[in-house]
Design an enzyme around this catalytic site. Structure first.
Site, PDB file in Angstrom:
ATOM      1  N   LYS A 112       0.830  -1.202   0.000  1.00 58.65           N
ATOM      2  CA  LYS A 112       0.000   0.000   0.000  1.00 58.65           C
ATOM      3  C   LYS A 112       0.867   1.255   0.000  1.00 58.65           C
ATOM      4  CE  LYS A 112      -4.266  -2.046   1.158  1.00 58.65           C
ATOM      5  NZ  LYS A 112      -5.500  -2.190   1.855  1.00 58.65           N
ATOM      6  N   LYS A 195      -4.716 -11.019  -6.252  1.00 65.33           N
ATOM      7  CA  LYS A 195      -5.951 -11.377  -5.538  1.00 65.33           C
ATOM      8  C   LYS A 195      -7.069 -10.422  -5.941  1.00 65.33           C
ATOM      9  CE  LYS A 195      -6.085  -8.680  -1.294  1.00 65.33           C
ATOM     10  NZ  LYS A 195      -6.681  -8.609   0.015  1.00 65.33           N
ATOM     11  N   LYS A 198     -10.952  -5.195  -3.211  1.00 64.08           N
ATOM     12  CA  LYS A 198     -11.852  -4.042  -3.296  1.00 64.08           C
ATOM     13  C   LYS A 198     -11.109  -2.828  -3.813  1.00 64.08           C
ATOM     14  CE  LYS A 198     -13.965  -5.179   1.076  1.00 64.08           C
ATOM     15  NZ  LYS A 198     -12.894  -5.063   2.038  1.00 64.08           N
TER      16      LYS A 198
HETATM   17  N1  AQP Z   1      -9.258 -12.434  -3.053  1.00 69.17           N
HETATM   18  C1  AQP Z   1      -9.470 -12.977  -1.871  1.00 69.17           C
HETATM   19  N2  AQP Z   1      -9.498 -14.322  -1.726  1.00 69.17           N
HETATM   20  C2  AQP Z   1      -9.726 -14.889  -0.505  1.00 69.17           C
HETATM   21  N3  AQP Z   1      -9.951 -14.177   0.606  1.00 69.17           N
HETATM   22  C3  AQP Z   1      -9.937 -12.827   0.506  1.00 69.17           C
HETATM   23  N4  AQP Z   1     -10.124 -11.839   1.403  1.00 69.17           N
HETATM   24  C4  AQP Z   1      -9.982 -10.644   0.790  1.00 69.17           C
HETATM   25  N5  AQP Z   1      -9.719 -10.811  -0.506  1.00 69.17           N
HETATM   26  C5  AQP Z   1      -9.688 -12.171  -0.727  1.00 69.17           C
HETATM   27  C6  AQP Z   1     -10.453 -12.048   2.813  1.00 69.17           C
HETATM   28  O1  AQP Z   1     -11.656 -11.348   3.085  1.00 69.17           O
HETATM   29  C7  AQP Z   1     -11.649 -10.918   4.443  1.00 69.17           C
HETATM   30  C8  AQP Z   1     -12.064  -9.486   4.552  1.00 69.17           C
HETATM   31  O2  AQP Z   1     -11.155  -8.678   3.858  1.00 69.17           O
HETATM   32  P1  AQP Z   1     -10.935  -7.157   4.247  1.00 69.17           P
HETATM   33  O3  AQP Z   1     -12.214  -6.441   4.163  1.00 69.17           O
HETATM   34  O4  AQP Z   1     -10.214  -7.093   5.527  1.00 69.17           O
HETATM   35  O5  AQP Z   1     -10.025  -6.602   3.149  1.00 69.17           O
HETATM   36  P2  AQP Z   1      -8.719  -7.121   2.459  1.00 69.17           P
HETATM   37  O6  AQP Z   1      -8.223  -8.412   2.935  1.00 69.17           O
HETATM   38  O7  AQP Z   1      -7.736  -6.037   2.461  1.00 69.17           O
HETATM   39  O8  AQP Z   1      -9.382  -7.378   1.064  1.00 69.17           O
HETATM   40  P3  AQP Z   1      -9.596  -6.405  -0.109  1.00 69.17           P
HETATM   41  O9  AQP Z   1     -10.808  -6.791  -0.817  1.00 69.17           O
HETATM   42  O10 AQP Z   1      -8.363  -6.366  -0.919  1.00 69.17           O
HETATM   43  O11 AQP Z   1      -9.879  -5.000   0.575  1.00 69.17           O
HETATM   44  P4  AQP Z   1      -9.121  -3.639   0.484  1.00 69.17           P
HETATM   45  O12 AQP Z   1      -8.980  -3.374  -0.951  1.00 69.17           O
HETATM   46  O13 AQP Z   1     -10.056  -2.679   1.176  1.00 69.17           O
HETATM   47  O14 AQP Z   1      -7.780  -3.774   1.169  1.00 69.17           O
HETATM   48  C9  AQP Z   1     -10.241 -11.177   4.965  1.00 69.17           C
HETATM   49  O15 AQP Z   1     -10.253 -12.326   5.775  1.00 69.17           O
HETATM   50  C10 AQP Z   1      -9.433 -11.425   3.734  1.00 69.17           C
HETATM   51  O16 AQP Z   1      -8.352 -12.300   3.963  1.00 69.17           O
END
Ligand code: AQP
Length: 330
Positions: A112, A195, A198
């Site tokens: 990030k 991956k 969001k």
């Molecule tokens: N692509 C993925 N495959 C499997 N698990 C995933 N998780 C996120 N992306 C995948 C799991 O979802 C849970 C919640 O995630 P989060 O809201 O904490 O955000 P994150 O892990 O940072 O996922 P994002 O979508 O990439 O969000 P942003 O962009 O906001 O940082 C977690 O248990 C995560 O492991």
């Protein structure tokens, strides 16, 4: 009963297929066998300074989605992180136990920071893993159901618990990750090496739970595959097809081997069409229930207040002990 805790950030207007398969679906299964705590982690979302009206709306949408996928307020404490103030307090204590080098090694921060530029990345992004450790440790959690991207943060949580226990006396349980190999990383439809995320996936690469069926079908039909035509799992040479096989298998309950046999000689088109149908069939009722829950904001807020009350009772107990161990006056 063993205890589970996990969280989801309200950083988008819906959560996506990766969040659902990698984490949230396990939350639903575990509420029957575990003492379950699940949070919409709004304090974590503040690290990217959202507009207040966006944060408010997204927090409610995330909560509604959690109930819509099957979390039951009777069986699980579903709450908003900021409603339990003790999370922020414990985060500070844990920040004071963390080394700069140790925090700087977190790959999510490095990624990030690289995106925003090293000096403009917020300090909140840097201390994010310590807040996450607080979320987990405050509930004396046994298991944390997450996707594999959170593994390193969980290791830090364990290290901090261990360090605190050895410095100040036994206080925290050591948490374990609960990661299901088959769905630990659902990848971006347009870039199967990344991956689904969001914040970094393109709109074509990500499938939201609240996606309209028409759009959803189009995205899956256009998902990146490769120049071959065989539907077989092969992580190295067919990452896109493998991702779609995993999605189908996780949602339909059919094994990957059965799917390979079923689509032998049929090409990608027929396969993708069926993947789309399986996803549409799963998400349509969730979408409907989410909309219903959002239509009654007062009731949704009431459910969240009930969850927060249950969470607070546990958090308070841990914190009384933590303050005393640290030498803070009562
Ligand atoms: N692509 C993925 N495959 C499997 N698990 C995933 N998780 C996120 N992306 C995948 C799991 O979802 C849970 C919640 O995630 P989060 O809201 O904490 O955000 P994150 O892990 O940072 O996922 P994002 O979508 O990439 O969000 P942003 O962009 O906001 O940082 C977690 O248990 C995560 O492991």
């Amino acid at each position: 009963r063993p205890r589970v805790l996990s969280g989801i950030q309200p950083t988008a207007d819906s959560f996506h297929l990766g969040n659902y398969l990698g984490a949230v679906r396990q939350w639903v299964a575990l509420q029957d066998t575990h003492d379950a705590f699940y949070a919409v982690v709004d304090l974590h979302a503040l690290t990217v300074t959202p507009k207040p009206e966006d944060l408010r709306r997204r927090t409610r949408v995330a909560a509604a989605q959690l109930f819509a996928v099957g979390l039951d307020p009777e069986r699980a404490a579903v709450f908003v992180q900021s409603h339990v103030r003790e999370h922020s307090e414990l985060a500070w204590y844990l920040i004071c136990q963390t080394g700069m080098g140790e925090a700087a090694r977190m790959t999510q921060f490095k990624d990030k920071a690289a995106k925003y530029g090293e000096s403009s990345a917020g300090v909140g992004l840097f201390t994010y893993p310590m807040l996450m450790a607080a979320d987990i440790l405050i509930y004396q959690t046994d298991q944390v159901p997450v996707g594999v991207d959170q593994k390193q943060h969980l290791e830090l949580s364990r290290d901090l618990a261990q360090r605190f226990n050895s410095r100040y006396g036994p206080t925290f349980k050591l948490p374990n990750p609960y990661i299901l190999k088959e769905v630990e990383k659902i990848t971006d439809l347009q870039d199967p090496s990344a991956k689904m995320s969001k914040s970094s996936s393109s709109p074509q690469g990500i499938i939201d739970l609240l996606e309209e069926p028409g759009k959803l079908r189009k995205k899956i039909m256009r998902a990146v595959t490769d120049t071959g035509s065989e539907v077989i799992a092969d992580e190295e040479n067919k990452a896109g097809v493998t991702n779609l096989l995993r999605i189908h298998s996780a949602l339909s309950g059919m094994s990957i081997a059965d799917l390979e046999a079923r689509f032998a000689g049929q090409g990608y088109g027929a396969f993708k069409k069926e993947v789309a149908e399986v996803v549409v069939d799963t998400f349509a009722p969730i979408r409907e229930r989410t909309e219903k829950l959002l239509a009654d904001e007062a009731e949704l807020d009431r459910l969240l207040a009930v969850g927060a009350e249950r969470a607070r009772a546990v958090a308070r107990e841990t914190m009384a002990q933590v303050r005393d161990r640290l030498g803070l006056l009562p």
